[in-house]
Design a protein around this motif. Structure first.
Motif, mmCIF file in Angstrom:
data_model
loop_
_atom_site.group_PDB
_atom_site.id
_atom_site.type_symbol
_atom_site.label_atom_id
_atom_site.label_comp_id
_atom_site.label_asym_id
_atom_site.label_seq_id
_atom_site.Cartn_x
_atom_site.Cartn_y
_atom_site.Cartn_z
ATOM 1 N N TRP A 275 6.398 -1.358 -3.624
ATOM 2 C CA TRP A 275 6.924 -2.550 -2.977
ATOM 3 C C TRP A 275 6.121 -2.860 -1.723
ATOM 4 O O TRP A 275 5.523 -1.974 -1.113
ATOM 5 N N ASP A 276 6.155 -4.116 -1.356
ATOM 6 C CA ASP A 276 5.379 -4.532 -0.188
ATOM 7 C C ASP A 276 5.824 -3.814 1.080
ATOM 8 O O ASP A 276 5.006 -3.442 1.919
ATOM 9 N N TYR A 277 7.134 -3.571 1.187
ATOM 10 C CA TYR A 277 7.610 -2.883 2.385
ATOM 11 C C TYR A 277 7.213 -1.398 2.356
ATOM 12 O O TYR A 277 6.990 -0.788 3.407
ATOM 13 N N GLU A 278 7.111 -0.797 1.145
ATOM 14 C CA GLU A 278 6.629 0.573 1.058
ATOM 15 C C GLU A 278 5.163 0.651 1.477
ATOM 16 O O GLU A 278 4.746 1.574 2.191
ATOM 17 N N ALA A 279 4.415 -0.331 1.036
ATOM 18 C CA ALA A 279 3.001 -0.358 1.392
ATOM 19 C C ALA A 279 2.812 -0.625 2.882
ATOM 20 O O ALA A 279 1.920 -0.061 3.529
ATOM 21 N N ALA A 280 3.667 -1.485 3.448
ATOM 22 C CA ALA A 280 3.527 -1.845 4.863
ATOM 23 C C ALA A 280 3.969 -0.712 5.781
ATOM 24 O O ALA A 280 3.302 -0.401 6.780
ATOM 25 N N LEU A 281 5.098 -0.099 5.453
ATOM 26 C CA LEU A 281 5.678 0.904 6.338
ATOM 27 C C LEU A 281 5.229 2.327 6.015
ATOM 28 O O LEU A 281 5.367 3.227 6.840
ATOM 29 N N GLY A 282 4.703 2.516 4.799
ATOM 30 C CA GLY A 282 4.428 3.868 4.336
ATOM 31 C C GLY A 282 5.675 4.430 3.675
ATOM 32 O O GLY A 282 6.802 4.103 4.074
ATOM 33 N N ALA A 283 5.506 5.249 2.669
ATOM 34 C CA ALA A 283 6.673 5.771 1.952
ATOM 35 C C ALA A 283 6.267 6.968 1.119
ATOM 36 O O ALA A 283 5.072 7.210 0.873
ATOM 37 N N GLU A 284 7.259 7.711 0.674
ATOM 38 C CA GLU A 284 7.039 8.773 -0.287
ATOM 39 C C GLU A 284 7.674 8.331 -1.597
ATOM 40 O O GLU A 284 8.884 8.110 -1.661
ATOM 41 N N VAL A 285 6.861 8.193 -2.632
ATOM 42 C CA VAL A 285 7.356 7.679 -3.906
ATOM 43 C C VAL A 285 7.149 8.733 -4.989
ATOM 44 O O VAL A 285 6.316 9.633 -4.855
ATOM 45 N N THR A 286 7.907 8.603 -6.070
ATOM 46 C CA THR A 286 7.754 9.496 -7.223
ATOM 47 C C THR A 286 6.760 8.874 -8.196
ATOM 48 O O THR A 286 6.925 7.721 -8.619
ATOM 49 N N ALA A 287 5.716 9.629 -8.539
ATOM 50 C CA ALA A 287 4.659 9.118 -9.421
ATOM 51 C C ALA A 287 4.522 10.029 -10.642
ATOM 52 O O ALA A 287 4.737 11.244 -10.558
ATOM 53 N N PRO A 288 4.154 9.449 -11.802
ATOM 54 C CA PRO A 288 4.003 10.255 -13.017
ATOM 55 C C PRO A 288 2.674 11.010 -13.038
ATOM 56 O O PRO A 288 1.667 10.547 -12.499
ATOM 57 N N THR A 289 2.675 12.184 -13.657
ATOM 58 C CA THR A 289 1.450 12.929 -13.947
ATOM 59 C C THR A 289 1.439 13.249 -15.436
ATOM 60 O O THR A 289 2.409 12.966 -16.145
ATOM 61 N N LEU A 290 0.378 13.860 -15.910
ATOM 62 C CA LEU A 290 0.308 14.203 -17.331
ATOM 63 C C LEU A 290 1.310 15.277 -17.723
ATOM 64 O O LEU A 290 1.625 15.421 -18.905
ATOM 65 N N ASP A 291 1.785 16.044 -16.743
ATOM 66 C CA ASP A 291 2.711 17.125 -17.079
ATOM 67 C C ASP A 291 3.973 17.096 -16.229
ATOM 68 O O ASP A 291 4.572 18.124 -15.940
ATOM 69 N N GLY A 292 4.397 15.905 -15.811
ATOM 70 C CA GLY A 292 5.630 15.802 -15.052
ATOM 71 C C GLY A 292 5.568 14.715 -13.999
ATOM 72 O O GLY A 292 5.048 13.628 -14.243
ATOM 73 N N ARG A 293 6.115 15.013 -12.837
ATOM 74 C CA ARG A 293 6.147 14.043 -11.743
ATOM 75 C C ARG A 293 5.664 14.707 -10.458
ATOM 76 O O ARG A 293 5.638 15.932 -10.344
#
Length: 368
Positions: A275-293
């Motif tokens: 989200w734009d506010y995540e990009a603007a303020l900085g954030a910790e997000v959950t991202a996918p990997t090949l073997d989990g998150r």
């Protein structure tokens, strides 16, 4: 000892394909087989020579070694060096058979063959010595030593499967050596009168020497495979008269189109929306990997197109190849479902930035 020209024995060119070599051998085997030529020493000699030639040229690894050996022989490489390089014996040849002798040690193979291609002669190839005793099978192909054809298959997997490996069931159409004539295409029958034996086309395969079969095979795809990689499954191709004569199965790996990951070699890329506010303020997000998150920290002020790297989290390494990286390309999104309160907050932000005379991001474009 003289070099034995196996291509000349079979009557084929050095560029002959595997199929052409096999066809030439079968033709000679039918013509000179001892069952067809009883008490004919010359025919027996020719049959042995053809069998020996096919033992080498019908095997991919032995043929490669033979071609290298022949090239050195033609260049006039000293014989001691040739023997050391190809026979594995490490010294001068000490055999006691004349160079023109067709057979020497038990099975009718020449000393040339025994020196360079028989397991007894120190070479790397494995061979079987074939005699002509009372146990000779009715169909001469059983003694041919011909290798069954290899098979090719393609397998689609997800990029995620390349991490832990996976299994697939394949439905294969194979060409196996006919178990009735043992690949010769001919069978012998005895005439009612006398001891005459006649060679007839095999009724099961129609004289082709092979039969089409369908079979299912469960295969294991190891971790660390990449797009286009070929995996050799030894002995899982066409079936020969003996297990060691089975062909191999070559699997080509392909990755299925994936809406999350794209793969290039061992590097994996993922387009990650924020989200734009995540990009603007900085954030910790959950991202996918090949073997989990994974928890991924987005730096404040990030823009669309920014690439973040997770080292070693792409396709795993295999052999000497190092593991690839996982690359996240950020895609900044603006919300489209604002509530009245959120819209009011966004308007206040816009008014505040306008009051601060924040430069128009399109200024550079408008100067052109």
């Amino acid at each position: 000892m003289e070099f034995r020209d196996y291509y000349k024995v079979l009557g084929v060119e050095r560029s002959a394909t595997e199929a052409e070599i096999k066809t030439a051998y079968r033709k000679l085997a039918r013509k000179f087989h001892p069952d067809v030529n009883p008490n004919n020493k010359d025919a027996e000699r020719r049959f042995k020579e053809a069998n020996e030639a096919y033992q080498v040229l019908g095997d991919v690894e032995k043929r490669k070694k033979y071609d290298e050996l022949g090239a050195d022989w033609e260049r006039g490489t000293p014989q001691d060096e040739v023997y050391r390089r190809y026979s594995g014996a490490g010294g001068p040849f000490t055999g006691g058979t004349d160079a023109g002798d067709t057979g020497s040690t038990g099975g009718g193979f020449s000393d040339f063959f025994e020196r360079f291609f028989s397991s007894r002669g120190g070479g790397r190839g494995r061979s079987t010595s074939y005699g002509f005793g009372d146990d000779l099978d009715d169909s001469f192909g059983v003694r041919s030593g011909g290798r069954a054809p290899d098979l090719q298959a393609e397998v689609e997997i997800n990029p995620q499967n390349a991490v832990q490996g996976t299994q697939r069931r394949l439905n294969l159409t194979a060409t196996d050596e006919c178990d009735n004539c043992h690949g010769s295409g001919m069978v012998a029958r005895a005439e009612k009168r006398g001891n005459t034996r006649v060679m007839d086309p095999c009724p099961k395969c129609g004289g082709s020497g092979v039969i089409p079969v369908r079979r299912a095979l469960d295969v294991t795809i190891p971790p660390g495979v990449t797009e286009g990689m070929r995996i050799r499954l030894k002995g899982q191709g066409g079936r020969g008269s003996r297990p060691e004569l089975n062909g191999d199965l070559y699997l080509t790996i392909h990755f299925k189109p994936n809406g999350v990951f794209t793969v290039s070699g061992r590097e994996v890329r993922c387009q990650l929306p924020v989200w734009d506010y995540e990009a603007a303020l900085g954030a910790e997000v959950t991202a996918p990997t090949l073997d989990g998150r994974v928890a991924l920290k987005i730096p404040a002020g990030s823009q669309t197109g920014r690439v973040m790297r997770l080292k070693g989290r792409g396709i795993p390494g295999r052999g000497k190849a190092a593991a690839g990286d996982l690359m996240y390309e950020l895609k900044v999104l603006a919300p489209t479902d604002l509530t009245a309160e959120e819209r009011d907050l966004m308007q206040k932000l816009a008014d505040h930035r306008k009051a601060r005379a924040v430069p128009d991001p399109r200024d550079e474009m408008l100067r052109e």
